[in-house]
Design an enzyme around this catalytic site. Structure first.
Site, PDB file in Angstrom:
ATOM      1  N   ALA A 285      -1.917  -9.506  -3.594  1.00  0.00           N
ATOM      2  CA  ALA A 285      -2.025 -10.015  -2.221  1.00  0.00           C
ATOM      3  C   ALA A 285      -1.176 -11.274  -2.162  1.00  0.00           C
ATOM      4  O   ALA A 285      -1.688 -12.394  -2.210  1.00  0.00           O
ATOM      5  CB  ALA A 285      -3.466 -10.311  -1.847  1.00  0.00           C
TER       6      ALA A 285
ATOM      7  N   LEU B  83       3.012 -12.194   2.019  1.00  0.00           N
ATOM      8  CA  LEU B  83       4.311 -12.299   2.701  1.00  0.00           C
ATOM      9  C   LEU B  83       4.883 -13.712   2.645  1.00  0.00           C
ATOM     10  O   LEU B  83       5.393 -14.238   3.643  1.00  0.00           O
ATOM     11  CB  LEU B  83       4.196 -11.800   4.153  1.00  0.00           C
ATOM     12  CG  LEU B  83       3.929 -10.290   4.286  1.00  0.00           C
ATOM     13  CD1 LEU B  83       3.593  -9.934   5.736  1.00  0.00           C
ATOM     14  CD2 LEU B  83       5.132  -9.461   3.824  1.00  0.00           C
TER      15      LEU B  83
ATOM     16  N   CYS C 215       2.762  -3.830   5.402  1.00  0.00           N
ATOM     17  CA  CYS C 215       2.129  -4.720   4.420  1.00  0.00           C
ATOM     18  C   CYS C 215       0.612  -4.630   4.557  1.00  0.00           C
ATOM     19  O   CYS C 215       0.087  -4.800   5.649  1.00  0.00           O
ATOM     20  CB  CYS C 215       2.576  -6.167   4.610  1.00  0.00           C
ATOM     21  SG  CYS C 215       1.645  -7.295   3.555  1.00  0.00           S
TER      22      CYS C 215
ATOM     23  N   ILE D 119       6.354   4.990  -0.497  1.00  0.00           N
ATOM     24  CA  ILE D 119       5.315   4.344   0.271  1.00  0.00           C
ATOM     25  C   ILE D 119       5.243   2.850  -0.045  1.00  0.00           C
ATOM     26  O   ILE D 119       5.695   2.424  -1.099  1.00  0.00           O
ATOM     27  CB  ILE D 119       3.938   4.996  -0.035  1.00  0.00           C
ATOM     28  CG1 ILE D 119       3.624   4.948  -1.514  1.00  0.00           C
ATOM     29  CG2 ILE D 119       3.833   6.370   0.536  1.00  0.00           C
ATOM     30  CD1 ILE D 119       2.249   5.467  -1.918  1.00  0.00           C
ATOM     31  N   ASN D 120       4.647   2.108   0.856  1.00  0.00           N
ATOM     32  CA  ASN D 120       4.252   0.728   0.554  1.00  0.00           C
ATOM     33  C   ASN D 120       2.991   0.812  -0.316  1.00  0.00           C
ATOM     34  O   ASN D 120       2.488   1.901  -0.580  1.00  0.00           O
ATOM     35  CB  ASN D 120       3.988  -0.034   1.865  1.00  0.00           C
ATOM     36  CG  ASN D 120       4.270  -1.515   1.710  1.00  0.00           C
ATOM     37  OD1 ASN D 120       3.893  -2.124   0.721  1.00  0.00           O
ATOM     38  ND2 ASN D 120       4.927  -2.105   2.686  1.00  0.00           N
TER      39      ASN D 120
ATOM     40  N   THR E 292       6.793  -1.976  -9.481  1.00  0.00           N
ATOM     41  CA  THR E 292       5.836  -2.382 -10.519  1.00  0.00           C
ATOM     42  C   THR E 292       6.379  -2.152 -11.926  1.00  0.00           C
ATOM     43  O   THR E 292       6.041  -2.894 -12.853  1.00  0.00           O
ATOM     44  CB  THR E 292       4.502  -1.629 -10.286  1.00  0.00           C
ATOM     45  OG1 THR E 292       3.999  -2.038  -9.013  1.00  0.00           O
ATOM     46  CG2 THR E 292       3.468  -1.925 -11.351  1.00  0.00           C
TER      47      THR E 292
HETATM   48  C1  DHB Z   1       2.843  -7.824   0.266  1.00  0.00           C
HETATM   49  C2  DHB Z   1       3.607  -7.129   1.169  1.00  0.00           C
HETATM   50  C3  DHB Z   1       3.731  -5.776   1.037  1.00  0.00           C
HETATM   51  O1  DHB Z   1       4.462  -5.037   1.897  1.00  0.00           O
HETATM   52  C4  DHB Z   1       3.078  -5.135  -0.012  1.00  0.00           C
HETATM   53  O2  DHB Z   1       3.177  -3.807  -0.168  1.00  0.00           O
HETATM   54  C5  DHB Z   1       2.326  -5.819  -0.889  1.00  0.00           C
HETATM   55  C6  DHB Z   1       2.212  -7.180  -0.749  1.00  0.00           C
HETATM   56  C7  DHB Z   1       2.609  -9.264   0.396  1.00  0.00           C
HETATM   57  O3  DHB Z   1       3.532 -10.053   0.530  1.00  0.00           O
HETATM   58  O4  DHB Z   1       1.423  -9.614   0.362  1.00  0.00           O
END
Ligand code: DHB
Length: 311
Positions: free
Chosen positions: A72, A75, A134, A196-197, A272
């Site tokens: 987390a 952003l 996100c 995917i995100n 990752t």
């Molecule tokens: C964040 C943003 C994302 O799009 C994601 O997949 C994981 C984390 C972020 O900045 O928290």
């Protein structure tokens, strides 16, 4: 044995191999983007940038939970004005390597997306990635635009009008029908889809304290554990649309990349796995993919693309 051709065309832009640095991983500076390119990535994506600077969530923001990561980050980014010179610098360093730059953006509103896209386009990246998925800012921003086909379409249309660069829209797996979202963004002029995100949000609890480990409590889940979900999403999307798909989610080795391509991906995101194998992962996966293709008789990525769909 002939050496397989790893080169792919993404919206008419040449990538020397299909591996793309996923957004949010080492994409925070020109130096890091350049380093990843030198390690063998076919294209690189910057960390998503928004209209104004954001610190992001407090630490701990990232955790290895045993089968992948949970994060987390919130952003964190320097804001569009500060991002433009970073992207300009990155682009200048990447040109001699022939590695395209994907500039990722986010915003809280449809008009905000258009504004950030216009600003970031000043740096002349090769693509804009529109991050509408996100999982970590719902408390502040509300439901992600990627959760609803109309919202996803509205953002796509606004960014499409704002810039002439190819537009990649990044979708969320946390929906009932990802193909419907993909069709909606294609109809509004998306040039490609990234999927995917990260999944979730999920949660990991520290058993000694009895409290969630991430300061934000919940976070996006990534890594090997989510790969089957990503592969199914890429499969469903590539059946539903004509535009190319960047398949992202848990790809750690060459065979995983081959699987994404067989599901229908034109390019393959790696995120990752950088945590597991270092930035050199791009050269490793590239070589592993080439070896797999060689032993299985595939002479090009194109020949392998979508084979899982059958005749
Ligand atoms: C964040 C943003 C994302 O799009 C994601 O997949 C994981 C984390 C972020 O900045 O928290």
């Amino acid at each position: 044995m002939t050496v397989p051709d790893l080169c792919v065309s993404l919206c008419g832009v040449r990538l020397s191999n299909p591996l793309v640095l996923a957004s949010g991983i080492l994409g925070t500076s020109a130096e890091l983007l350049h380093r990843v390119a030198r390690c063998g990535a076919g294209a690189v994506t910057s960390k998503s940038c928004g209209p104004t600077p954001r610190e992001g969530h407090p630490n701990p923001t990232v955790l290895d939970w045993g089968h992948g990561l949970i994060n987390a980050v919130g952003l964190s980014n320097p804001g569009a004005d500060e991002e433009v010179p970073i992207l300009r610098d990155a682009k200048a360093r990447l040109i001699p390597l022939g590695v395209p730059l994907i500039a990722s953006i986010f915003a809280e509103t449809v008009e905000g997306f258009a504004e950030v896209a216009r600003k970031v386009a000043e740096a002349k990246p090769d693509f804009i990635e529109v991050n509408i998925s996100c999982p970590n800012v719902e408390a502040e921003f509300g439901r992600p635009f990627a959760a609803d086909p109309r919202d996803a379409a509205a953002v796509t249309a606004a960014v499409r009008r704002a810039v002439s660069l190819p537009v990649i829209v990044k979708l969320s797996p946390n929906v009932a029908d990802i193909a419907a979202i993909a069709r909606a963004v294609e109809a509004e002029g998306a040039d490609a889809i990234a999927a995917i995100n990260s999944l979730g949000p999920g949660m990991v609890i520290d058993l000694d304290s009895g409290r969630p480990i991430l300061a934000n409590r919940a976070g996006g889940v990534s890594g090997p554990a989510i790969r089957p979900i990503a592969v199914r999403c890429v499969y469903d999307i590539s059946r539903a649309v004509r535009i190319p798909v960047i398949g992202i989610g848990g790809v750690t080795g060459g065979r995983d990349a081959a699987e994404m391509i067989m599901a229908g991906a034109t390019a393959v995101g790696v995120g990752t796995a950088v945590y597991y194998r270092g930035p050199e992962v791009f050269g490793h996966i590239r070589d592993e993919l080439a070896a797999f293709m060689g032993t299985h008789g595939y002479s090009s990525v194109l020949q392998m693309r979508g084979v899982a769909h059958g005749a």
